[in-house]
Motif scaffolding. Structure first.
Motif, PDB file in Angstrom:
ATOM      1  N   SER A   7       0.836  -1.191   0.000  1.00 16.67           N
ATOM      2  CA  SER A   7       0.000   0.000   0.000  1.00 16.67           C
ATOM      3  C   SER A   7       0.879   1.253   0.000  1.00 16.67           C
ATOM      4  O   SER A   7       1.916   1.293   0.664  1.00 16.67           O
ATOM      5  N   SER A   8       0.443   2.266  -0.726  1.00 17.88           N
ATOM      6  CA  SER A   8       1.193   3.526  -0.726  1.00 17.88           C
ATOM      7  C   SER A   8       1.221   4.143   0.662  1.00 17.88           C
ATOM      8  O   SER A   8       2.164   4.849   1.021  1.00 17.88           O
ATOM      9  N   HIS A   9       0.191   3.860   1.495  1.00 19.96           N
ATOM     10  CA  HIS A   9       0.179   4.362   2.870  1.00 19.96           C
ATOM     11  C   HIS A   9       1.380   3.825   3.644  1.00 19.96           C
ATOM     12  O   HIS A   9       2.001   4.544   4.433  1.00 19.96           O
ATOM     13  N   GLN A  10       1.694   2.552   3.417  1.00 19.49           N
ATOM     14  CA  GLN A  10       2.821   1.942   4.109  1.00 19.49           C
ATOM     15  C   GLN A  10       4.142   2.439   3.542  1.00 19.49           C
ATOM     16  O   GLN A  10       5.084   2.728   4.287  1.00 19.49           O
ATOM     17  N   LEU A  11       4.205   2.562   2.241  1.00 14.02           N
ATOM     18  CA  LEU A  11       5.445   2.990   1.586  1.00 14.02           C
ATOM     19  C   LEU A  11       5.878   4.381   2.041  1.00 14.02           C
ATOM     20  O   LEU A  11       7.079   4.669   2.164  1.00 14.02           O
ATOM     21  N   LEU A  12       4.911   5.248   2.301  1.00 20.06           N
ATOM     22  CA  LEU A  12       5.226   6.636   2.646  1.00 20.06           C
ATOM     23  C   LEU A  12       5.578   6.829   4.116  1.00 20.06           C
ATOM     24  O   LEU A  12       5.864   7.942   4.543  1.00 20.06           O
ATOM     25  N   GLN A  13       5.554   5.758   4.897  1.00 18.34           N
ATOM     26  CA  GLN A  13       5.971   5.872   6.291  1.00 18.34           C
ATOM     27  C   GLN A  13       7.498   5.972   6.366  1.00 18.34           C
ATOM     28  O   GLN A  13       8.212   5.270   5.644  1.00 18.34           O
ATOM     29  N   LYS A  14       7.969   6.845   7.220  1.00 19.66           N
ATOM     30  CA  LYS A  14       9.408   7.144   7.301  1.00 19.66           C
ATOM     31  C   LYS A  14      10.239   5.899   7.591  1.00 19.66           C
ATOM     32  O   LYS A  14      11.379   5.785   7.138  1.00 19.66           O
ATOM     33  N   SER A  15       9.691   4.960   8.327  1.00 20.86           N
ATOM     34  CA  SER A  15      10.466   3.787   8.755  1.00 20.86           C
ATOM     35  C   SER A  15      10.437   2.636   7.751  1.00 20.86           C
ATOM     36  O   SER A  15      11.077   1.607   7.980  1.00 20.86           O
ATOM     37  N   PHE A  16       9.705   2.799   6.638  1.00 21.96           N
ATOM     38  CA  PHE A  16       9.523   1.660   5.735  1.00 21.96           C
ATOM     39  C   PHE A  16      10.823   1.126   5.133  1.00 21.96           C
ATOM     40  O   PHE A  16      11.032  -0.096   5.128  1.00 21.96           O
ATOM     41  N   PRO A  17      11.721   1.973   4.615  1.00 21.07           N
ATOM     42  CA  PRO A  17      12.963   1.427   4.041  1.00 21.07           C
ATOM     43  C   PRO A  17      13.770   0.606   5.050  1.00 21.07           C
ATOM     44  O   PRO A  17      14.300  -0.456   4.724  1.00 21.07           O
ATOM     45  N   GLN A  18      13.842   1.101   6.309  1.00 20.52           N
ATOM     46  CA  GLN A  18      14.567   0.370   7.348  1.00 20.52           C
ATOM     47  C   GLN A  18      13.859  -0.930   7.697  1.00 20.52           C
ATOM     48  O   GLN A  18      14.496  -1.965   7.931  1.00 20.52           O
ATOM     49  N   LEU A  19      12.525  -0.891   7.702  1.00 22.09           N
ATOM     50  CA  LEU A  19      11.741  -2.080   8.028  1.00 22.09           C
ATOM     51  C   LEU A  19      11.997  -3.190   7.024  1.00 22.09           C
ATOM     52  O   LEU A  19      12.270  -4.341   7.399  1.00 22.09           O
ATOM     53  N   ILE A  20      11.929  -2.866   5.752  1.00 20.14           N
ATOM     54  CA  ILE A  20      12.072  -3.908   4.735  1.00 20.14           C
ATOM     55  C   ILE A  20      13.492  -4.470   4.711  1.00 20.14           C
ATOM     56  O   ILE A  20      13.699  -5.664   4.503  1.00 20.14           O
TER      57      ILE A  20
ATOM     58  N   GLU B 113      -1.209   1.807  -9.665  1.00 22.79           N
ATOM     59  CA  GLU B 113      -0.876   2.994 -10.452  1.00 22.79           C
ATOM     60  C   GLU B 113      -1.223   4.283  -9.716  1.00 22.79           C
ATOM     61  O   GLU B 113      -0.520   5.284  -9.835  1.00 22.79           O
ATOM     62  N   THR B 114      -2.315   4.271  -8.938  1.00 23.98           N
ATOM     63  CA  THR B 114      -2.719   5.480  -8.236  1.00 23.98           C
ATOM     64  C   THR B 114      -1.673   5.922  -7.214  1.00 23.98           C
ATOM     65  O   THR B 114      -1.595   7.099  -6.873  1.00 23.98           O
ATOM     66  N   ALA B 115      -0.868   4.980  -6.723  1.00 23.61           N
ATOM     67  CA  ALA B 115       0.178   5.340  -5.762  1.00 23.61           C
ATOM     68  C   ALA B 115       1.207   6.271  -6.385  1.00 23.61           C
ATOM     69  O   ALA B 115       1.840   7.066  -5.689  1.00 23.61           O
ATOM     70  N   PHE B 116       1.355   6.210  -7.697  1.00 22.77           N
ATOM     71  CA  PHE B 116       2.358   7.016  -8.378  1.00 22.77           C
ATOM     72  C   PHE B 116       1.862   8.426  -8.691  1.00 22.77           C
ATOM     73  O   PHE B 116       2.584   9.217  -9.289  1.00 22.77           O
ATOM     74  N   LEU B 117       0.628   8.739  -8.264  1.00 17.95           N
ATOM     75  CA  LEU B 117       0.104  10.077  -8.509  1.00 17.95           C
ATOM     76  C   LEU B 117       0.751  11.109  -7.605  1.00 17.95           C
ATOM     77  O   LEU B 117       0.763  12.291  -7.918  1.00 17.95           O
ATOM     78  N   THR B 118       1.275  10.667  -6.468  1.00 11.58           N
ATOM     79  CA  THR B 118       1.932  11.617  -5.578  1.00 11.58           C
ATOM     80  C   THR B 118       3.189  12.165  -6.239  1.00 11.58           C
ATOM     81  O   THR B 118       3.922  11.452  -6.911  1.00 11.58           O
ATOM     82  N   ASN B 119       3.425  13.433  -6.022  1.00 10.23           N
ATOM     83  CA  ASN B 119       4.591  14.068  -6.648  1.00 10.23           C
ATOM     84  C   ASN B 119       5.624  14.441  -5.592  1.00 10.23           C
ATOM     85  O   ASN B 119       6.464  15.306  -5.817  1.00 10.23           O
ATOM     86  N   SER B 120       5.517  13.795  -4.418  1.00  9.28           N
ATOM     87  CA  SER B 120       6.414  14.167  -3.332  1.00  9.28           C
ATOM     88  C   SER B 120       7.824  13.657  -3.581  1.00  9.28           C
ATOM     89  O   SER B 120       8.031  12.575  -4.130  1.00  9.28           O
ATOM     90  N   ASN B 121       8.787  14.464  -3.187  1.00  9.14           N
ATOM     91  CA  ASN B 121      10.187  14.063  -3.321  1.00  9.14           C
ATOM     92  C   ASN B 121      10.485  12.866  -2.439  1.00  9.14           C
ATOM     93  O   ASN B 121      11.338  12.038  -2.768  1.00  9.14           O
ATOM     94  N   TYR B 122       9.769  12.783  -1.302  1.00 12.52           N
ATOM     95  CA  TYR B 122      10.008  11.657  -0.398  1.00 12.52           C
ATOM     96  C   TYR B 122       9.633  10.341  -1.065  1.00 12.52           C
ATOM     97  O   TYR B 122      10.331   9.339  -0.924  1.00 12.52           O
ATOM     98  N   PHE B 123       8.513  10.325  -1.798  1.00  6.07           N
ATOM     99  CA  PHE B 123       8.077   9.126  -2.507  1.00  6.07           C
ATOM    100  C   PHE B 123       9.162   8.666  -3.478  1.00  6.07           C
ATOM    101  O   PHE B 123       9.504   7.487  -3.546  1.00  6.07           O
ATOM    102  N   LYS B 124       9.714   9.598  -4.232  1.00  9.83           N
ATOM    103  CA  LYS B 124      10.766   9.264  -5.192  1.00  9.83           C
ATOM    104  C   LYS B 124      12.004   8.742  -4.466  1.00  9.83           C
ATOM    105  O   LYS B 124      12.646   7.782  -4.910  1.00  9.83           O
ATOM    106  N   THR B 125      12.350   9.392  -3.345  1.00 13.80           N
ATOM    107  CA  THR B 125      13.533   8.992  -2.589  1.00 13.80           C
ATOM    108  C   THR B 125      13.407   7.570  -2.064  1.00 13.80           C
ATOM    109  O   THR B 125      14.352   6.772  -2.136  1.00 13.80           O
TER     110      THR B 125
END
Length: 437
Positions: free
Chosen positions: A275-288, A308-320
């Motif tokens: 879920s994009s909700h989970q991906l956007l959590q700050k701790s997700f990269p460390q968790l995985i 596909e709808t998850a990619f609608l966000t244009n946040s730099n954090y999402f890309k990072t």
């Protein structure tokens, strides 16, 4: 007309207003019983009111609430009642209604209150509202049940995007009560072992050899049976359970991958939808990364699928986050491609390995259909973007022939292999030679 208690931000005022509302409703219902009239209870919630407070300040928000109530009250008759019962929520009681049509005229007047501009200390503001409507006796026999019915209708109006009104119906009532029931049941689904994973092979459509596996999250409720993923995933995202459910799914996938990897089945990726909700959590990269480390498997075994709808966000954090995950060796696939509104420019700059063509385009496909044109275009697009293309929902020989004839490299569906549990999937691996991805 009763305007209720004066507006303020104090909780005690809205509490008094609620008591006044129930008292007024009780009186109106008692009168309606004697004279065979209808009583209407309307719940009105301002759309995106919090943005007014955030952008213009709470003092401007308070002025808007006062003006909104004043406009609403001007549309009501002497036998009606209005009060603010929550932050930006008003309740209206329509008394002595001869028929539904007469009440409908008042509903239209109330909705029209929000079309005109609100001038707030020289600032012009626009606001819309969502309204839920319930009538005595169909919507309830007392003030509490009537308010509950109006609340359900108002929530439905909100779910449709706001700026509309919805009437209470028995069907809507059952729908929301079932949703509430499932939300509560979902909170205990993990500890009761009601959630599980199935695995569906992904095939090379030319050689018919398996090249990957998708792990599918499922919920079997002991009473309601199998709950559709789009239903319970949406509920989990709304009530904050998606993090724990998603983490459980990732751990389970990695533990299963570890077993297969140990047995020598390591020439394929396992896909899992995040879920994009989970991906956007700050701790997700460390968790995985921690999950991979604990499972002792290479990150290259996992493919994360995002709708596909998850990619609608244009946040730099999402890309990072996506770039961090990709740099670790985890590949990324766009799921349900074609039904959202992805920006191709944005996709070009993201580390995406594959596109999955949504099954809705495959189900009714014929050589000359509009769906056929879309699928051909998506296959060609994927190739030109140097991305793998996977077709979902292959259920007939005709589906398979069309896709292979038009160069779709990979696919999955019941015609090729239905989803299997872990034991069945292991047996499948033992009986089939694997092809390198």
């Amino acid at each position: 007309m009763n305007a209720g208690a004066p507006l303020s931000n104090e909780l005690t005022d809205t509490h008094k207003n609620r008591l006044a509302l129930h008292q007024a409703a009780h009186q109106k219902i008692a009168h309606a019983k004697l004279h065979d009239h209808i009583v209407g209870l309307l719940l009105i919630d301002l759309d995106n009111f919090q943005s007014i407070n955030n952008q213009l300040g709470h003092h401007i928000g308070d002025k808007l609430l006062l003006k909104a109530q004043s406009r609403l009250a001007a549309c009501l008759g002497a036998d009606d009642f209005i009060a603010r019962i929550d932050g930006d929520e008003f309740a209206v009681i329509l008394g002595n209604i001869a028929d539904i049509q007469a009440a409908g005229n008042t509903v239209h007047k109330l909705m029209a209150c929000f079309k005109a501009i609100y001038n707030l200390d020289g600032i012009n503001a626009h606001i819309s509202a969502s309204m839920g409507i319930a009538y005595y006796p169909d919507g309830g026999n007392d003030s509490h049940s009537l308010l509950q019915s109006a609340s359900i209708s108002m929530c439905h109006a909100k779910s449709l995007g706001g700026n509309n009104y919805q009437y209470h119906t028995n069907k809507l009532d059952k729908l929301y009560k079932k949703r509430f029931y499932l939300e509560n049941a979902l909170r205990f689904a993990l500890e009761k072992n009601e959630l599980y994973l199935n695995y569906q092979p992904i095939f090379n459509l030319v050689t018919k050899k398996m090249v990957g596996i998708e792990a599918l999250l499922r919920w079997h409720h002991p009473v309601s049976g199998l709950i559709a993923p789009d239903v319970f995933i949406t509920l989990a995202e709304k009530n904050g359970l998606i993090s724990s459910i998603g983490e459980w799914g990732l751990r389970t996938v990695c533990e299963q991958a570890k077993k297969w990897h140990h047995d020598g089945y390591d020439k394929f990726k396992i896909s899992f939808n995040i879920s994009s909700h989970q991906l956007l959590q700050k701790s997700f990269p460390q968790l995985i990364m921690r999950i991979f480390k604990n499972a002792h498997i290479p990150a290259q075994l996992l493919d994360l699928e995002l709708t596909e709808t998850a990619f609608l966000t244009n946040s730099n954090y999402f890309k990072t986050v996506l770039k961090k995950i990709s740099a670790a060796g985890i590949s990324i696939t766009i799921d349900d491609f074609g039904i959202g509104h992805s920006s191709l420019i944005r996709l070009k700059h993201l580390p995406i390995r594959a596109l999955k063509i949504d099954k809705s385009f495959i189900q009714d496909i014929t050589p000359d259909s509009f769906d056929a044109i879309i699928v051909k275009t998506l296959i060609d697009l994927g190739k030109k973007l140097n991305m793998n293309v996977i077709a979902e929902g292959i259920e007939t020989e005709e589906h398979l022939q069309f896709l292979t004839q038009n160069g779709c490299p990979q696919g999955q569906g019941y015609y090729l292999c239905k989803p299997l549990n872990a034991v069945q999937m292991t047996a499948f691996l033992e009986n089939n030679k694997l092809q390198d991805i």
